[in-house]
Motif scaffolding. Structure first.
Motif, PDB file in Angstrom:
ATOM      1  N   UNK A  32      10.033  -1.384 -13.760  1.00  0.00           N
ATOM      2  CA  UNK A  32      10.854  -1.356 -12.553  1.00  0.00           C
ATOM      3  C   UNK A  32      10.620  -2.670 -11.825  1.00  0.00           C
ATOM      4  N   UNK A  33      11.627  -3.541 -11.828  1.00  0.00           N
ATOM      5  CA  UNK A  33      11.481  -4.873 -11.250  1.00  0.00           C
ATOM      6  C   UNK A  33      11.723  -4.893  -9.745  1.00  0.00           C
ATOM      7  N   UNK A  47      15.873  -1.737 -13.449  1.00  0.00           N
ATOM      8  CA  UNK A  47      15.050  -1.892 -14.653  1.00  0.00           C
ATOM      9  C   UNK A  47      15.071  -3.340 -15.141  1.00  0.00           C
ATOM     10  N   UNK A  48      13.976  -3.723 -15.730  1.00  0.00           N
ATOM     11  CA  UNK A  48      13.863  -5.034 -16.343  1.00  0.00           C
ATOM     12  C   UNK A  48      12.977  -4.917 -17.570  1.00  0.00           C
TER      13      UNK A  48
END
Length: 129
Positions: A32-33, A47-48
């Motif tokens: 989770x960015x 998301x990342x």
């Protein structure tokens, strides 16, 4: 545990690691960015993909074996296989060496390189072997 690292191999060429080396291992994968705020006060995670990495590698090179030249050649490649064997476990990934702009430097007295990082390509995680 510090002081118990064993070796790192790049494209099958093995290099010993100093006993006092303490690398930082990031498995990588989805993360989770950031949080995106909705108009109703709720948030959702953005998301990342975090690439796997091994930071702070300082292999010991032997000049008479051509290790410095081999290491510099490996560091210039964009896709290499890395296998790390250490007390934290054994990890493998495909990626590149981030030696910053200076390239691979070695202390001639100790044979140990300055620290550099291995980073998995395309956000791939490290795999436990």
């Amino acid at each position: 545990m510090p002081g118990e690292s064993f070796s790192v191999s790049f494209n099958g060429r093995r290099f010993a690691l100093p006993a006092d080396m303490e690398p930082t291992i990031t498995i990588g994968g989805l993360t989770n960015k950031a949080m995106l705020r909705n108009g109703d006060g709720t948030v959702v995670p953005q998301k990342g993909r975090l690439p796997g990495s091994i930071k702070g590698l300082t292999p010991r090179l032997v000049l008479s074996n051509g290790d410095l030249e081999a290491m510099q050649n490996i560091a210039g490649q964009s896709s290499i296989n890395c296998v790390y064997v250490g007390p934290e476990g054994n990890f493998e990934g495909t990626g590149f060496i981030d030696a910053k702009e200076e390239g691979i430097k070695m202390n001639q007295g100790t044979g140990v390189t300055e620290a550099f990082d291995f980073v998995c390509s395309n956000g791939q995680p490290l795999k436990r072997r």
